[in-house]
Motif scaffolding. Structure first.
Motif, PDB file in Angstrom:
ATOM      1  N   PRO A  34       0.827  -1.219   0.000  1.00  0.00           N
ATOM      2  CA  PRO A  34       0.000   0.000   0.000  1.00  0.00           C
ATOM      3  C   PRO A  34       0.859   1.265   0.000  1.00  0.00           C
ATOM      4  CG  PRO A  34      -0.885  -1.597   1.558  1.00  0.00           C
ATOM      5  CD  PRO A  34       0.448  -2.139   1.101  1.00  0.00           C
ATOM      6  N   VAL A  35       0.300   2.330  -0.584  1.00  0.00           N
ATOM      7  CA  VAL A  35       0.981   3.627  -0.550  1.00  0.00           C
ATOM      8  C   VAL A  35       0.366   4.541   0.515  1.00  0.00           C
ATOM      9  CG1 VAL A  35       1.556   3.448  -2.994  1.00  0.00           C
ATOM     10  CG2 VAL A  35      -0.489   4.730  -2.305  1.00  0.00           C
ATOM     11  N   TRP A  36      -0.770   4.122   1.103  1.00  0.00           N
ATOM     12  CA  TRP A  36      -1.415   4.910   2.157  1.00  0.00           C
ATOM     13  C   TRP A  36      -2.077   3.952   3.123  1.00  0.00           C
ATOM     14  CZ3 TRP A  36      -6.947   5.624   2.893  1.00  0.00           C
ATOM     15  CH2 TRP A  36      -7.736   4.888   1.996  1.00  0.00           C
ATOM     16  N   ILE A  37      -2.468   4.482   4.281  1.00  0.00           N
ATOM     17  CA  ILE A  37      -3.153   3.666   5.278  1.00  0.00           C
ATOM     18  C   ILE A  37      -4.530   4.264   5.527  1.00  0.00           C
ATOM     19  CG2 ILE A  37      -2.044   4.945   7.187  1.00  0.00           C
ATOM     20  CD1 ILE A  37      -2.175   2.329   8.812  1.00  0.00           C
ATOM     21  N   PRO A  38      -5.593   3.474   5.453  1.00  0.00           N
ATOM     22  CA  PRO A  38      -6.938   4.007   5.676  1.00  0.00           C
ATOM     23  C   PRO A  38      -7.048   4.752   7.004  1.00  0.00           C
ATOM     24  CG  PRO A  38      -7.090   1.828   4.714  1.00  0.00           C
ATOM     25  CD  PRO A  38      -5.634   2.063   5.008  1.00  0.00           C
ATOM     26  N   GLY A  39      -7.721   5.894   6.952  1.00  0.00           N
ATOM     27  CA  GLY A  39      -7.863   6.746   8.123  1.00  0.00           C
ATOM     28  C   GLY A  39      -6.890   7.896   8.140  1.00  0.00           C
ATOM     29  N   SER A  40      -5.844   7.811   7.306  1.00  0.00           N
ATOM     30  CA  SER A  40      -4.842   8.870   7.219  1.00  0.00           C
ATOM     31  C   SER A  40      -4.651   9.183   5.735  1.00  0.00           C
ATOM     32  CB  SER A  40      -3.520   8.417   7.852  1.00  0.00           C
ATOM     33  OG  SER A  40      -2.572   9.455   7.842  1.00  0.00           O
ATOM     34  N   TYR A  41      -5.212  10.303   5.302  1.00  0.00           N
ATOM     35  CA  TYR A  41      -5.418  10.537   3.883  1.00  0.00           C
ATOM     36  C   TYR A  41      -4.246  11.297   3.248  1.00  0.00           C
ATOM     37  CZ  TYR A  41      -9.810   8.899   5.591  1.00  0.00           C
ATOM     38  OH  TYR A  41     -10.764   8.137   6.220  1.00  0.00           O
ATOM     39  N   LEU A  42      -3.151  10.564   3.124  1.00  0.00           N
ATOM     40  CA  LEU A  42      -1.942  11.068   2.491  1.00  0.00           C
ATOM     41  C   LEU A  42      -1.182   9.890   1.896  1.00  0.00           C
ATOM     42  CD1 LEU A  42       0.016  13.504   2.036  1.00  0.00           C
ATOM     43  CD2 LEU A  42       1.137  12.816   4.168  1.00  0.00           C
ATOM     44  N   VAL A  43      -0.709  10.047   0.670  1.00  0.00           N
ATOM     45  CA  VAL A  43       0.132   9.013   0.062  1.00  0.00           C
ATOM     46  C   VAL A  43       1.500   9.082   0.729  1.00  0.00           C
ATOM     47  CG1 VAL A  43       1.279   8.289  -2.060  1.00  0.00           C
ATOM     48  CG2 VAL A  43      -1.113   9.003  -2.115  1.00  0.00           C
ATOM     49  N   ARG A  44       1.866   8.012   1.437  1.00  0.00           N
ATOM     50  CA  ARG A  44       3.088   8.026   2.250  1.00  0.00           C
ATOM     51  C   ARG A  44       4.214   7.181   1.668  1.00  0.00           C
ATOM     52  NH1 ARG A  44       1.972  10.631   6.939  1.00  0.00           N
ATOM     53  NH2 ARG A  44      -0.246  10.883   7.402  1.00  0.00           N
ATOM     54  N   GLU A  45       3.928   6.441   0.611  1.00  0.00           N
ATOM     55  CA  GLU A  45       4.974   5.675  -0.079  1.00  0.00           C
ATOM     56  C   GLU A  45       5.733   4.754   0.881  1.00  0.00           C
ATOM     57  OE1 GLU A  45       4.288   6.112  -2.925  1.00  0.00           O
ATOM     58  OE2 GLU A  45       4.342   8.144  -3.686  1.00  0.00           O
ATOM     59  N   PHE A  46       5.027   3.816   1.489  1.00  0.00           N
ATOM     60  CA  PHE A  46       5.648   2.916   2.461  1.00  0.00           C
ATOM     61  C   PHE A  46       6.761   2.072   1.846  1.00  0.00           C
ATOM     62  CE2 PHE A  46       1.166   3.196   4.235  1.00  0.00           C
ATOM     63  CZ  PHE A  46       1.508   4.117   5.219  1.00  0.00           C
ATOM     64  N   ALA A  47       6.737   1.892   0.547  1.00  0.00           N
ATOM     65  CA  ALA A  47       7.756   1.057  -0.108  1.00  0.00           C
ATOM     66  C   ALA A  47       9.158   1.648   0.027  1.00  0.00           C
ATOM     67  CB  ALA A  47       7.410   0.873  -1.586  1.00  0.00           C
ATOM     68  N   ARG A  48       9.255   2.928   0.328  1.00  0.00           N
ATOM     69  CA  ARG A  48      10.586   3.536   0.450  1.00  0.00           C
ATOM     70  C   ARG A  48      11.368   2.982   1.629  1.00  0.00           C
ATOM     71  NH1 ARG A  48      10.142   8.451   3.917  1.00  0.00           N
ATOM     72  NH2 ARG A  48       8.016   8.510   4.728  1.00  0.00           N
ATOM     73  N   HIS A  49      10.700   2.278   2.529  1.00  0.00           N
ATOM     74  CA  HIS A  49      11.370   1.720   3.701  1.00  0.00           C
ATOM     75  C   HIS A  49      11.726   0.248   3.538  1.00  0.00           C
ATOM     76  CE1 HIS A  49      10.911   5.389   5.880  1.00  0.00           C
ATOM     77  NE2 HIS A  49       9.590   5.344   5.897  1.00  0.00           N
ATOM     78  N   TRP A 362      -6.205  14.999   0.744  1.00  0.00           N
ATOM     79  CA  TRP A 362      -4.932  14.423   0.331  1.00  0.00           C
ATOM     80  C   TRP A 362      -3.894  15.487  -0.007  1.00  0.00           C
ATOM     81  CZ3 TRP A 362      -4.681   9.081   0.397  1.00  0.00           C
ATOM     82  CH2 TRP A 362      -5.919   8.417   0.498  1.00  0.00           C
ATOM     83  N   THR A 363      -4.347  16.628  -0.493  1.00  0.00           N
ATOM     84  CA  THR A 363      -3.413  17.656  -0.962  1.00  0.00           C
ATOM     85  C   THR A 363      -3.409  18.920  -0.119  1.00  0.00           C
ATOM     86  OG1 THR A 363      -5.119  18.474  -2.484  1.00  0.00           O
ATOM     87  CG2 THR A 363      -3.518  16.883  -3.354  1.00  0.00           C
ATOM     88  N   ARG A 364      -4.402  19.094   0.748  1.00  0.00           N
ATOM     89  CA  ARG A 364      -4.462  20.316   1.549  1.00  0.00           C
ATOM     90  C   ARG A 364      -4.356  20.018   3.049  1.00  0.00           C
ATOM     91  NH1 ARG A 364      -6.489  25.009  -1.410  1.00  0.00           N
ATOM     92  NH2 ARG A 364      -6.987  24.401  -3.545  1.00  0.00           N
ATOM     93  N   TYR A 365      -5.350  19.304   3.596  1.00  0.00           N
ATOM     94  CA  TYR A 365      -5.354  19.116   5.050  1.00  0.00           C
ATOM     95  C   TYR A 365      -4.137  18.323   5.525  1.00  0.00           C
ATOM     96  CZ  TYR A 365      -7.018  18.323   9.768  1.00  0.00           C
ATOM     97  OH  TYR A 365      -7.125  18.292  11.135  1.00  0.00           O
ATOM     98  N   TYR A 366      -3.731  17.319   4.764  1.00  0.00           N
ATOM     99  CA  TYR A 366      -2.592  16.490   5.180  1.00  0.00           C
ATOM    100  C   TYR A 366      -1.255  17.018   4.669  1.00  0.00           C
ATOM    101  CZ  TYR A 366      -4.914  12.789   7.716  1.00  0.00           C
ATOM    102  OH  TYR A 366      -5.589  12.074   8.677  1.00  0.00           O
ATOM    103  N   ARG A 367      -1.286  18.167   3.998  1.00  0.00           N
ATOM    104  CA  ARG A 367      -0.038  18.812   3.581  1.00  0.00           C
ATOM    105  C   ARG A 367      -0.080  20.270   4.040  1.00  0.00           C
ATOM    106  NH1 ARG A 367       2.964  15.766   0.058  1.00  0.00           N
ATOM    107  NH2 ARG A 367       1.898  14.025  -0.978  1.00  0.00           N
ATOM    108  N   GLN A 368      -0.180  20.464   5.334  1.00  0.00           N
ATOM    109  CA  GLN A 368      -0.395  21.793   5.872  1.00  0.00           C
ATOM    110  C   GLN A 368       0.866  22.648   5.800  1.00  0.00           C
ATOM    111  OE1 GLN A 368      -2.570  22.173   9.497  1.00  0.00           O
ATOM    112  NE2 GLN A 368      -3.992  20.519   9.009  1.00  0.00           N
ATOM    113  N   ASP A 369       0.639  23.942   5.565  1.00  0.00           N
ATOM    114  CA  ASP A 369       1.712  24.918   5.597  1.00  0.00           C
ATOM    115  C   ASP A 369       1.150  26.207   6.180  1.00  0.00           C
ATOM    116  OD1 ASP A 369       0.267  26.169   3.542  1.00  0.00           O
ATOM    117  OD2 ASP A 369       1.503  25.289   1.976  1.00  0.00           O
ATOM    118  N   GLU A 370       1.911  27.304   6.046  1.00  0.00           N
ATOM    119  CA  GLU A 370       1.489  28.560   6.649  1.00  0.00           C
ATOM    120  C   GLU A 370       0.224  29.132   6.029  1.00  0.00           C
ATOM    121  OE1 GLU A 370       3.902  29.400   3.113  1.00  0.00           O
ATOM    122  OE2 GLU A 370       4.200  28.110   4.854  1.00  0.00           O
ATOM    123  N   ASN A 371      -0.180  28.627   4.848  1.00  0.00           N
ATOM    124  CA  ASN A 371      -1.363  29.152   4.171  1.00  0.00           C
ATOM    125  C   ASN A 371      -2.575  28.245   4.318  1.00  0.00           C
ATOM    126  OD1 ASN A 371      -2.549  31.213   2.423  1.00  0.00           O
ATOM    127  ND2 ASN A 371      -2.616  29.629   0.850  1.00  0.00           N
TER     128      ASN A 371
END
Length: 601
Positions: A34-49, A362-371
């Motif tokens: 999997p590239v993400w885990i249900p309940g946490s809406y961001l592609v985390r690329e688990f394969a990198r580990h 996937w692109t806003r709430y889980y990728r928060q920044d100053e804006n």
């Protein structure tokens, strides 16, 4: 059957060793992670580990070829079982991935278990062994044959179930209780020696009893084992739901401790987290959006309904603390005030609906920044206010002949639960209409008279979830005998800036769109140096040196350059804080009755 073997070699290297066996592989067997885990809406690329995958078949090595970022294809060396070996780097203390050191281990299946494509619906078995001496295993995975410490064999009916049961490893505190035949375990890693485990256990039991009764009444519960896994750190907060367990993280100061004064606010926050994740056992793990049935683990799974699955859960988490007596009505209203203020201080709410915020998680709430506060609104907080508004709207309606009590959101949730399938927004509107049995009150929502009952509830729901207007909460709360007061906000709130300490200095962390701070030229990252002739060093210095009667020069450092901005005379209003209280002025008898039912007086 697919078999996995999980071992800990040298814990100091933070690597789990995984052996996977496919008894009868397909030609050119495909594997994926999997590239993400249900309940946490961001592609985390688990394969990198993952380390390079080694494969053998019939005792001979076979090639493993990557197909894309999360998929591999295995060549054929002949007939017979396929064995794969790889390591997984695990050094993330969050609840979403995997962690391993000499003190503790933890993993989600999405980080460790490759999926054998074509065999995902077959039984999966896991052997957990080779752990450090004295370590125990805690998981809701059904045990097949394990020893007293939990080492041994576990089984899942399919791959979806396998990766939805996290595993805690180590020398943790352990307690348990039973509710309606369901054994609940609570394991705590990293707690201090004076941790009052019995207090936490007793309070959690009350939450579980109330929620099981809510969803099932006297009917049988569809699971017989549940595990709370709490990792205690110096400073942290979070949780992730699973079908029969939850992974939690909190700060040490949040725990009850024997012989020490309880930090009531932080402990209430912890209980609210426990309540939230337990409620997810039903709302999102079993009652889920159609877009999640089934999950696609290779990419984002978009839905516009996180306002329901996360937001409504956020409404009910504190509601259950109130219903069980773990907090009183004034505390509940204080928590509700905090949520309202969080939403009202987010300019993004006026431009982005909570439905769009759900889709963009996937692109806003889980990728928060100053804006982020300008670019979206939280589907947790705004969604919980949609739930509140719907609940109070229903409670204004007269009692139904069928039920003998006013309609309410509880009835809506149970109607949806009884559908026994994944749901859509149309299903929510239908449940609202069925629960109400009549149109929404005209003073709450005005819809064309040509619409029938369902049409008007659908229009109301669309307006509140796909529109950007603020919800009619002041009037709805007054209908329940609750007063909505405002008090002057702090100086940063009136400025429309978030200010905090960074590297020993007071720094601008975010600037709200359309605010005074934006108009005067403040930018995220600006270090505040002085106001007028006075140096700014501490958090309260800005307010201390502020002269409300005149404009003042504000010195800031930006990229090592000193700039002089002008802090104008501020309006006495703006950035106001909402405070909810039980109404002191006389209210009608109906409002008193509604308030008693809602606040469970």
């Amino acid at each position: 059957m697919i078999d996995y073997r999980i071992e800990v070699g040298d814990a100091h290297t933070h690597r789990f060793q995984v052996t996977m066996r496919v008894a009868s592989p397909q030609p050119g067997q495909t594997l994926s992670l999997p590239v993400w885990i249900p309940g946490s809406y961001l592609v985390r690329e688990f394969a990198r580990h993952l380390s390079p995958i080694e494969a053998t078949q019939g005792g001979q090595p076979v090639a493993v070829t990557p197909v894309d970022k999360c998929t591999w294809r295995v060549g054929n060396a002949g007939r017979g079982a396929l064995t794969l070996r790889y390591e997984v780097y695990a050094f993330d203390t969050s609840v979403r991935t995997a962690f391993l050191d000499a003190r503790r281990g933890f993993f989600n299946g999405t980080s460790l278990f490759l999926k054998a494509e074509g065999f995902e619906d077959q039984p999966q078995r896991v052997k957990i062994t080779g752990l450090p001496k004295g370590w125990r295993v805690a998981t809701a995975l059904p045990a097949v044959k394990v020893n007293a410490l939990g080492w041994g064999d576990y089984a899942a009916p399919n791959y979806d179930a396998l990766i939805d049961h996290p595993v805690e490893l180590g020398t943790f505190w352990h307690g348990e209780f039973t509710v309606r035949g369901v054994r609940h375990e609570f394991v705590v890693a990293g707690a201090t020696d004076d941790f009052d485990g019995q207090r936490l256990l007793d309070d959690t039991r009350r939450i579980c009893e109330a929620q099981i009764a809510f969803w099932h009444g006297r009917r049988k519960v569809p699971f017989d084992h549940y595990v709370f896994m709490l990792n205690v750190v110096d400073d942290g907060y979070g949780g992730l739901e699973h079908r029969q367990s939850t992974a939690l993280i909190c700060g040490r100061r949040d725990l009850p401790r024997t012989g020490r004064a309880l930090n009531k606010d932080s402990y209430t926050t912890l209980l609210g987290l426990i309540s939230h994740e337990y409620f997810h056992t039903w709302n999102v793990k079993r009652l889920k959006p159609v877009e999640f049935a089934p999950y696609d683990y290779t990419q984002e799974n978009f839905t516009r309904m996180l306002w329901f699955f996360e937001g409504f859960t956020s409404y009910y988490d504190d509601q259950f603390l109130l219903r069980t007596g773990l907090i009183d009505a004034p505390t509940y209203l204080k928590l509700l005030s905090k949520t309202i203020n969080q939403v009202l201080s987010t300019p993004g709410r006026l431009a982005y609906s909570v439905g769009q915020a759900s889709f963009d998680a996937w692109t806003r709430y889980y990728r928060q920044d100053e804006n982020t506060a300008n670019a979206t609104v939280s589907y947790y907080t705004k969604g919980s206010l949609v739930a509140l508004a719907l609940d109070l709207t229903l409670r204004q309606l007269p009692a139904t002949v069928e039920g003998g009590q006013s309609p309410n959101l509880d009835g809506v949730m149970l109607r949806l639960w009884k559908l026994g399938r994944a749901i859509t927004q149309a299903d929510v509107a239908q449940a609202l209409a069925d629960e109400a049995g009549q149109v929404p009150p005209a003073q709450v929502f005005s819809a064309p008279a040509s619409l029938d009952v369902l049409g008007r509830w659908r229009a109301l729901l669309d307006a509140w979830t796909e529109g950007c207007d603020d919800l009619p909460l002041p009037a709805l709360l007054r209908s329940q005998g609750v007063d909505w007061h405002t008090q002057a906000g702090s100086l940063p709130q009136r400025l429309g800036a978030r200010i905090g300490e960074r590297s020993g200095a007071q720094q601008v962390l975010a600037v709200m769109h359309g605010s005074v701070a934006e108009q005067m030229g403040l930018s995220t990252g600006d270090e505040l140096l002085a106001l007028g002739e006075w140096r700014i060093k501490r958090a309260d210095d800005l307010a201390q040196w502020h002269d409300a009667s005149r404009a003042q020069p504000l010195l800031v450092s930006r990229d090592q350059r000193v700039l002089t901005l002008t802090l104008p005379v501020l309006s006495a209003t703006g950035g106001d804080t909402v405070v909810l209280t039980v109404a002191n002025t006389p209210v009608d008898a109906q409002a008193l009755t509604r308030r008693a039912a809602w606040l469970k007086a």
